[in-house]
Design a protein around this motif. Sequence first.
Motif, PDB file in Angstrom:
ATOM      1  N   LYS A 193       0.855  -1.164   0.000  1.00  0.00           N
ATOM      2  CA  LYS A 193       0.000   0.000   0.000  1.00  0.00           C
ATOM      3  C   LYS A 193       0.900   1.225   0.000  1.00  0.00           C
ATOM      4  N   SER A 194       0.636   2.147  -0.863  1.00  0.00           N
ATOM      5  CA  SER A 194       1.435   3.360  -0.865  1.00  0.00           C
ATOM      6  C   SER A 194       0.509   4.560  -0.900  1.00  0.00           C
ATOM      7  N   THR A 195       1.006   5.647  -0.388  1.00  0.00           N
ATOM      8  CA  THR A 195       0.202   6.862  -0.392  1.00  0.00           C
ATOM      9  C   THR A 195       0.208   7.443  -1.798  1.00  0.00           C
ATOM     10  N   THR A 196      -0.909   8.021  -2.163  1.00  0.00           N
ATOM     11  CA  THR A 196      -1.003   8.633  -3.475  1.00  0.00           C
ATOM     12  C   THR A 196      -0.330   9.999  -3.447  1.00  0.00           C
ATOM     13  N   GLY A 197      -0.048  10.502  -4.619  1.00  0.00           N
ATOM     14  CA  GLY A 197       0.548  11.828  -4.712  1.00  0.00           C
ATOM     15  C   GLY A 197      -0.378  12.904  -4.169  1.00  0.00           C
ATOM     16  N   ALA A 198      -1.683  12.707  -4.366  1.00  0.00           N
ATOM     17  CA  ALA A 198      -2.658  13.692  -3.880  1.00  0.00           C
ATOM     18  C   ALA A 198      -2.664  13.747  -2.352  1.00  0.00           C
ATOM     19  N   PHE A 219      -0.186  12.923  -0.376  1.00  0.00           N
ATOM     20  CA  PHE A 219       1.089  13.523   0.015  1.00  0.00           C
ATOM     21  C   PHE A 219       1.034  15.045  -0.136  1.00  0.00           C
ATOM     22  N   ALA A 220       0.473  15.520  -1.247  1.00  0.00           N
ATOM     23  CA  ALA A 220       0.350  16.967  -1.469  1.00  0.00           C
ATOM     24  C   ALA A 220      -0.579  17.594  -0.432  1.00  0.00           C
ATOM     25  N   GLN A 221      -1.672  16.900  -0.125  1.00  0.00           N
ATOM     26  CA  GLN A 221      -2.608  17.419   0.871  1.00  0.00           C
ATOM     27  C   GLN A 221      -1.918  17.556   2.223  1.00  0.00           C
ATOM     28  N   ALA A 222      -1.118  16.586   2.607  1.00  0.00           N
ATOM     29  CA  ALA A 222      -0.414  16.636   3.883  1.00  0.00           C
ATOM     30  C   ALA A 222       0.585  17.792   3.911  1.00  0.00           C
ATOM     31  N   ALA A 223       1.313  17.978   2.819  1.00  0.00           N
ATOM     32  CA  ALA A 223       2.288  19.072   2.763  1.00  0.00           C
ATOM     33  C   ALA A 223       1.593  20.434   2.797  1.00  0.00           C
ATOM     34  N   ILE A 224       0.503  20.581   2.040  1.00  0.00           N
ATOM     35  CA  ILE A 224      -0.239  21.846   2.025  1.00  0.00           C
ATOM     36  C   ILE A 224      -0.862  22.103   3.391  1.00  0.00           C
ATOM     37  N   VAL A 238       0.702  20.437  14.768  1.00  0.00           N
ATOM     38  CA  VAL A 238       1.339  19.212  15.264  1.00  0.00           C
ATOM     39  C   VAL A 238       0.768  17.990  14.557  1.00  0.00           C
ATOM     40  N   THR A 239      -0.556  17.903  14.426  1.00  0.00           N
ATOM     41  CA  THR A 239      -1.145  16.735  13.755  1.00  0.00           C
ATOM     42  C   THR A 239      -0.771  16.715  12.274  1.00  0.00           C
ATOM     43  N   SER A 240      -0.688  17.867  11.634  1.00  0.00           N
ATOM     44  CA  SER A 240      -0.277  17.923  10.234  1.00  0.00           C
ATOM     45  C   SER A 240       1.178  17.491  10.080  1.00  0.00           C
ATOM     46  N   ALA A 241       2.010  17.850  11.037  1.00  0.00           N
ATOM     47  CA  ALA A 241       3.421  17.447  10.988  1.00  0.00           C
ATOM     48  C   ALA A 241       3.544  15.928  11.095  1.00  0.00           C
ATOM     49  N   PHE A 242       2.748  15.307  11.958  1.00  0.00           N
ATOM     50  CA  PHE A 242       2.789  13.856  12.068  1.00  0.00           C
ATOM     51  C   PHE A 242       2.307  13.185  10.781  1.00  0.00           C
ATOM     52  N   THR A 243       1.271  13.744  10.161  1.00  0.00           N
ATOM     53  CA  THR A 243       0.772  13.193   8.906  1.00  0.00           C
ATOM     54  C   THR A 243       1.830  13.303   7.813  1.00  0.00           C
ATOM     55  N   LEU A 244       2.473  14.445   7.722  1.00  0.00           N
ATOM     56  CA  LEU A 244       3.518  14.643   6.724  1.00  0.00           C
ATOM     57  C   LEU A 244       4.698  13.695   6.979  1.00  0.00           C
ATOM     58  N   ALA A 245       5.077  13.530   8.228  1.00  0.00           N
ATOM     59  CA  ALA A 245       6.176  12.616   8.553  1.00  0.00           C
ATOM     60  C   ALA A 245       5.819  11.184   8.175  1.00  0.00           C
ATOM     61  N   LYS A 246       4.566  10.786   8.391  1.00  0.00           N
ATOM     62  CA  LYS A 246       4.127   9.445   8.019  1.00  0.00           C
ATOM     63  C   LYS A 246       4.207   9.249   6.510  1.00  0.00           C
ATOM     64  N   CYS A 247       3.796  10.250   5.756  1.00  0.00           N
ATOM     65  CA  CYS A 247       3.860  10.153   4.292  1.00  0.00           C
ATOM     66  C   CYS A 247       5.305  10.014   3.815  1.00  0.00           C
ATOM     67  N   VAL A 248       6.184  10.803   4.374  1.00  0.00           N
ATOM     68  CA  VAL A 248       7.593  10.736   3.986  1.00  0.00           C
ATOM     69  C   VAL A 248       8.172   9.372   4.342  1.00  0.00           C
ATOM     70  N   ARG A 249       7.853   8.856   5.542  1.00  0.00           N
ATOM     71  CA  ARG A 249       8.346   7.550   5.966  1.00  0.00           C
ATOM     72  C   ARG A 249       7.812   6.436   5.068  1.00  0.00           C
ATOM     73  N   ASP A 250       6.513   6.491   4.740  1.00  0.00           N
ATOM     74  CA  ASP A 250       5.928   5.459   3.881  1.00  0.00           C
ATOM     75  C   ASP A 250       6.566   5.459   2.501  1.00  0.00           C
ATOM     76  N   ARG A 251       6.811   6.629   1.962  1.00  0.00           N
ATOM     77  CA  ARG A 251       7.436   6.721   0.645  1.00  0.00           C
ATOM     78  C   ARG A 251       8.860   6.169   0.683  1.00  0.00           C
TER      79      ARG A 251
END
Length: 96
Positions: free
Chosen positions: A7-12, A14-19, A53-66
């Motif tokens: 399972k991988s995160t989609t680009g959308a 990942f972009a949503q988490a960064a934004i 803080v919650t957005s930072a955790f989401t972004l970190a999860k996306c980066v780790r999964d990728r």
Amino acid sequence: MVALMTKSTTGAFFAQAAISFGVALVAVAAGIVFLPVSGWVRAFLALGLLYTVTSAFTLAKCVRDRQEDSALTNRVDQARLEKLLAEHDPYKEPAL
């Protein structure tokens, strides 16, 4: 041959988490700049900080999964190469 299902995160996503992280960071910065001493503004700042803080955790999860997805692909490719090299016999006569 075993097919690997990952399972991988989609680009959308990942972009949503960064934004989302960027918007939260800007909201907190604006809250700090325009902070009067009223309680409502402090509540806004606390809410913005929680969102950051919650957005930072989401972004970190996306980066780790990728990163894990690319590491898994590299390990599979390395295992295939090692298998081919182990099976190769340079002294074997070619089949005619």
